[in-house]
Design a protein around this motif. Structure first.
Motif, PDB file in Angstrom:
ATOM      1  N   ASP A  35      23.787  33.607  47.362  1.00 52.83           N
ATOM      2  CA  ASP A  35      24.386  32.272  47.454  1.00 52.83           C
ATOM      3  C   ASP A  35      23.525  31.345  48.298  1.00 52.83           C
ATOM      4  O   ASP A  35      23.359  30.156  47.979  1.00 52.83           O
ATOM      5  N   ALA A  36      22.973  31.877  49.392  1.00 53.65           N
ATOM      6  CA  ALA A  36      22.113  31.058  50.249  1.00 53.65           C
ATOM      7  C   ALA A  36      20.857  30.617  49.507  1.00 53.65           C
ATOM      8  O   ALA A  36      20.402  29.471  49.647  1.00 53.65           O
ATOM      9  N   ILE A  37      20.300  31.507  48.703  1.00 55.03           N
ATOM     10  CA  ILE A  37      19.102  31.165  47.927  1.00 55.03           C
ATOM     11  C   ILE A  37      19.432  30.129  46.861  1.00 55.03           C
ATOM     12  O   ILE A  37      18.682  29.164  46.665  1.00 55.03           O
ATOM     13  N   ARG A  38      20.558  30.311  46.176  1.00 55.18           N
ATOM     14  CA  ARG A  38      20.974  29.328  45.168  1.00 55.18           C
ATOM     15  C   ARG A  38      21.194  27.961  45.807  1.00 55.18           C
ATOM     16  O   ARG A  38      20.772  26.927  45.266  1.00 55.18           O
ATOM     17  N   SER A  39      21.856  27.953  46.964  1.00 52.12           N
ATOM     18  CA  SER A  39      22.101  26.691  47.660  1.00 52.12           C
ATOM     19  C   SER A  39      20.801  26.051  48.108  1.00 52.12           C
ATOM     20  O   SER A  39      20.610  24.831  47.969  1.00 52.12           O
ATOM     21  N   GLY A  40      19.893  26.870  48.628  1.00 55.04           N
ATOM     22  CA  GLY A  40      18.596  26.349  49.044  1.00 55.04           C
ATOM     23  C   GLY A  40      17.812  25.756  47.886  1.00 55.04           C
ATOM     24  O   GLY A  40      17.133  24.729  48.034  1.00 55.04           O
ATOM     25  N   ALA A  41      17.929  26.391  46.719  1.00 59.60           N
ATOM     26  CA  ALA A  41      17.244  25.874  45.534  1.00 59.60           C
ATOM     27  C   ALA A  41      17.824  24.526  45.115  1.00 59.60           C
ATOM     28  O   ALA A  41      17.075  23.592  44.786  1.00 59.60           O
ATOM     29  N   ARG A  42      19.158  24.419  45.143  1.00 61.44           N
ATOM     30  CA  ARG A  42      19.780  23.137  44.788  1.00 61.44           C
ATOM     31  C   ARG A  42      19.360  22.029  45.749  1.00 61.44           C
ATOM     32  O   ARG A  42      19.050  20.905  45.329  1.00 61.44           O
ATOM     33  N   GLU A  43      19.336  22.339  47.031  1.00 59.09           N
ATOM     34  CA  GLU A  43      18.942  21.337  48.024  1.00 59.09           C
ATOM     35  C   GLU A  43      17.484  20.917  47.859  1.00 59.09           C
ATOM     36  O   GLU A  43      17.110  19.794  48.210  1.00 59.09           O
ATOM     37  N   ALA A  44      16.673  21.820  47.316  1.00 53.08           N
ATOM     38  CA  ALA A  44      15.260  21.510  47.090  1.00 53.08           C
ATOM     39  C   ALA A  44      15.040  20.801  45.757  1.00 53.08           C
ATOM     40  O   ALA A  44      13.895  20.531  45.382  1.00 53.08           O
ATOM     41  N   GLY A  45      16.119  20.512  45.025  1.00 52.84           N
ATOM     42  CA  GLY A  45      16.000  19.789  43.772  1.00 52.84           C
ATOM     43  C   GLY A  45      15.855  20.644  42.539  1.00 52.84           C
ATOM     44  O   GLY A  45      15.568  20.136  41.451  1.00 52.84           O
ATOM     45  N   VAL A  46      16.067  21.962  42.691  1.00 51.74           N
ATOM     46  CA  VAL A  46      16.012  22.856  41.531  1.00 51.74           C
ATOM     47  C   VAL A  46      17.389  22.813  40.866  1.00 51.74           C
ATOM     48  O   VAL A  46      18.327  23.490  41.291  1.00 51.74           O
ATOM     49  N   ALA A  47      17.491  22.040  39.819  1.00 51.15           N
ATOM     50  CA  ALA A  47      18.800  21.762  39.223  1.00 51.15           C
ATOM     51  C   ALA A  47      19.184  22.734  38.114  1.00 51.15           C
ATOM     52  O   ALA A  47      20.348  22.828  37.739  1.00 51.15           O
ATOM     53  N   GLU A  48      18.222  23.450  37.565  1.00 54.40           N
ATOM     54  CA  GLU A  48      18.509  24.326  36.426  1.00 54.40           C
ATOM     55  C   GLU A  48      18.399  25.785  36.830  1.00 54.40           C
ATOM     56  O   GLU A  48      17.480  26.179  37.557  1.00 54.40           O
ATOM     57  N   ARG A  49      19.343  26.589  36.354  1.00 55.36           N
ATOM     58  CA  ARG A  49      19.346  28.025  36.656  1.00 55.36           C
ATOM     59  C   ARG A  49      19.492  28.822  35.376  1.00 55.36           C
ATOM     60  O   ARG A  49      20.357  28.538  34.550  1.00 55.36           O
ATOM     61  N   ILE A  50      18.631  29.820  35.213  1.00 51.73           N
ATOM     62  CA  ILE A  50      18.682  30.748  34.085  1.00 51.73           C
ATOM     63  C   ILE A  50      19.153  32.091  34.621  1.00 51.73           C
ATOM     64  O   ILE A  50      18.581  32.624  35.573  1.00 51.73           O
ATOM     65  N   VAL A  51      20.222  32.646  34.026  1.00 50.47           N
ATOM     66  CA  VAL A  51      20.776  33.920  34.482  1.00 50.47           C
ATOM     67  C   VAL A  51      20.609  34.961  33.382  1.00 50.47           C
ATOM     68  O   VAL A  51      21.031  34.746  32.237  1.00 50.47           O
ATOM     69  N   LEU A  52      19.996  36.074  33.726  1.00 53.15           N
ATOM     70  CA  LEU A  52      19.787  37.172  32.787  1.00 53.15           C
ATOM     71  C   LEU A  52      20.463  38.431  33.330  1.00 53.15           C
ATOM     72  O   LEU A  52      20.191  38.847  34.466  1.00 53.15           O
ATOM     73  N   GLU A  68       9.201  30.730  28.983  1.00 54.40           N
ATOM     74  CA  GLU A  68       7.907  30.277  28.474  1.00 54.40           C
ATOM     75  C   GLU A  68       7.939  28.827  27.997  1.00 54.40           C
ATOM     76  O   GLU A  68       6.911  28.157  27.941  1.00 54.40           O
ATOM     77  N   THR A  69       9.142  28.333  27.647  1.00 48.80           N
ATOM     78  CA  THR A  69       9.249  26.940  27.227  1.00 48.80           C
ATOM     79  C   THR A  69       9.594  26.060  28.414  1.00 48.80           C
ATOM     80  O   THR A  69      10.357  26.448  29.296  1.00 48.80           O
ATOM     81  N   SER A  70       9.061  24.880  28.452  1.00 50.25           N
ATOM     82  CA  SER A  70       9.315  23.957  29.552  1.00 50.25           C
ATOM     83  C   SER A  70      10.737  23.421  29.472  1.00 50.25           C
ATOM     84  O   SER A  70      11.301  23.254  28.398  1.00 50.25           O
ATOM     85  N   SER A  71      11.311  23.143  30.628  1.00 48.38           N
ATOM     86  CA  SER A  71      12.642  22.570  30.677  1.00 48.38           C
ATOM     87  C   SER A  71      12.599  21.086  30.355  1.00 48.38           C
ATOM     88  O   SER A  71      11.675  20.380  30.753  1.00 48.38           O
ATOM     89  N   LEU A  72      13.601  20.625  29.628  1.00 47.67           N
ATOM     90  CA  LEU A  72      13.686  19.199  29.312  1.00 47.67           C
ATOM     91  C   LEU A  72      14.234  18.401  30.475  1.00 47.67           C
ATOM     92  O   LEU A  72      14.075  17.180  30.536  1.00 47.67           O
ATOM     93  N   PHE A  73      14.882  19.106  31.419  1.00 47.20           N
ATOM     94  CA  PHE A  73      15.594  18.399  32.475  1.00 47.20           C
ATOM     95  C   PHE A  73      15.009  18.628  33.864  1.00 47.20           C
ATOM     96  O   PHE A  73      15.321  17.893  34.789  1.00 47.20           O
ATOM     97  N   ALA A  74      14.184  19.648  34.049  1.00 46.13           N
ATOM     98  CA  ALA A  74      13.663  19.929  35.388  1.00 46.13           C
ATOM     99  C   ALA A  74      12.275  20.536  35.293  1.00 46.13           C
ATOM    100  O   ALA A  74      11.933  21.209  34.323  1.00 46.13           O
ATOM    101  N   THR A  75      11.475  20.300  36.315  1.00 43.82           N
ATOM    102  CA  THR A  75      10.134  20.871  36.364  1.00 43.82           C
ATOM    103  C   THR A  75      10.151  22.259  36.977  1.00 43.82           C
ATOM    104  O   THR A  75       9.210  23.016  36.829  1.00 43.82           O
ATOM    105  N   GLN A  76      11.217  22.592  37.665  1.00 44.84           N
ATOM    106  CA  GLN A  76      11.330  23.872  38.343  1.00 44.84           C
ATOM    107  C   GLN A  76      12.723  24.453  38.113  1.00 44.84           C
ATOM    108  O   GLN A  76      13.717  23.739  38.166  1.00 44.84           O
ATOM    109  N   ARG A  77      12.783  25.761  37.840  1.00 44.87           N
ATOM    110  CA  ARG A  77      14.060  26.418  37.566  1.00 44.87           C
ATOM    111  C   ARG A  77      14.218  27.654  38.438  1.00 44.87           C
ATOM    112  O   ARG A  77      13.227  28.256  38.869  1.00 44.87           O
ATOM    113  N   LEU A  78      15.468  28.016  38.679  1.00 50.81           N
ATOM    114  CA  LEU A  78      15.769  29.278  39.351  1.00 50.81           C
ATOM    115  C   LEU A  78      16.101  30.297  38.270  1.00 50.81           C
ATOM    116  O   LEU A  78      17.068  30.133  37.522  1.00 50.81           O
ATOM    117  N   VAL A  79      15.290  31.335  38.176  1.00 46.15           N
ATOM    118  CA  VAL A  79      15.488  32.392  37.180  1.00 46.15           C
ATOM    119  C   VAL A  79      16.101  33.590  37.899  1.00 46.15           C
ATOM    120  O   VAL A  79      15.460  34.240  38.721  1.00 46.15           O
TER     121      VAL A  79
END
Length: 339
Positions: A35-52, A68-79
């Motif tokens: 949760d802390a990592i997810r919150s830190g990512a959101r605060e850093a502007g990482v708006a998209e998350r991929i869950v596998l 492998e495909t670029s996001s249409l909404f963000a330059t950085q994602r949390l995988v």
């Protein structure tokens, strides 16, 4: 880099690392670190998350195709790769090593709910550790639990004395989730205040009537009527169903293991092997004598069904099944274990 959970928030304030591996044997610490990592990512502007969900049937090529495909909404994602077994296998380990080796803008979070110390020596763990942060979440040792509780209280604005922390540690027997819930209750009752043994005892007494631990005490001490009343109270209080299943499962597994070990070893040796808290030893021994091995086996099987019901929409079926199981254990009558 290995970083223990209590140091993670400060690390996140300094910025995001490209890789996080959160693994261990303590569910509360694992989930709070994630949760802390997810919150830190959101605060850093990482708006998209991929869950596998990387279970035994997971196709590891999905990790590459999902990123492998670029996001249409963000330059950085949390995988986020959820690995329940903590073992990706040869193919999964290779894919994870290749993923971190390629680098890129995405942040990788691997969450493992089961873990062994020898896992730290595997190639894929070493690769993730070298590329980012490894957060080991081990169970808090009994002699360290009062300090953990005191620190948790301080983080919630409470100042607890040593006696209060020891009392909670003894009562909760290493169950960090239950400890966290008790501390949240205390924070509501005594916001920003000093908490001593008297305040903690009073709070525990107020909450003990219909909590999961009270149900365990009633069931395994042979009080079916009181157990049924407690279940109704738990239902009315909308108590999380998995919490109830977990409390019953821990006690029943301990009783079953004690029954097996005590056939060849003394009770003291069995308790030492099972790491049972001294305050619980008499209750475990009494329940082990009262319950037949058949009831223990069939109740453990029934608990598996309860666990499935707790994760489904069958709320009415869960509470009915819980009542039957509780009566079976309280009366030592296996026929009540039947669905």
């Amino acid at each position: 880099m290995k970083l223990f959970p209590e140091k993670l928030p400060q690390r996140l304030k300094q910025g995001l690392d490209p890789v996080y591996l959160v693994a261990g044997q303590e569910p509360l610490l694992i989930e709070e670190a994630c949760d802390a990592i997810r919150s830190g990512a959101r605060e850093a502007g990482v708006a998209e998350r991929i869950v596998l969900e990387a279970d035994a049937r997971f196709d590891w090529s999905q990790l590459g195709s999902a990123t492998e495909t670029s996001s249409l909404f963000a330059t950085q994602r949390l995988v986020e790769v959820r690995l329940p077994s903590g073992k990706p296998g040869r193919e999964g380990g290779s894919v994870l090593r290749d993923f971190v080796g390629r680098g890129g803008d995405d942040i990788l979070l691997v969450k493992c709910d089961e873990w062994e110390i020898r896992s730290e020596s595997t190639a894929w763990v070493k690769a993730l550790d070298a590329a980012g942060v490894y957060v080991p979440c081990w169970k808090v040792k009994p002699n360290r639990l009062p300090q953990w509780i005191a620190a948790r209280m301080r983080s919630r604005g409470l100042n607890a004395d040593a006696a209060a922390s020891r009392f909670l540690a003894e009562r909760l027997e290493g169950n960090l989730l239950a400890a966290a819930q008790e501390i949240e209750r205390l924070a509501l009752l005594y916001p920003g205040g000093q908490v001593g043994l008297q305040e903690v005892r009073a709070a525990v007494a107020d909450s003990a009537r219909f909590d999961s631990f009270r149900l365990v005490e009633l069931v395994f001490s042979g009080q079916p009527g009181a157990a049924l009343r407690c279940i109704r109270g738990l239902r009315e209080a909308d108590t999380p169903m998995p919490l109830i299943v977990g409390a019953l499962a821990r006690e029943l597994q301990t009783i079953g293991s004690f029954q097996l070990l005590s056939r060849q070893h003394s009770a003291a040796q069995a308790f030492t092997a099972l790491k049972v808290w001294k305050s619980r030893q008499q209750a475990i021994a009494d329940a082990a004598r009262r319950l037949s091995p058949r009831v223990v086996r069939e109740s453990l099987s029934q608990l598996s069904e309860l666990d499935q019901l707790s994760k489904s929409t069958g709320r009415d079926a869960f509470w009915l099944c819980l009542e039957r199981l509780s009566v079976a254990l309280a009366t030592n009558r296996p026929e009540y274990c039947a669905a």
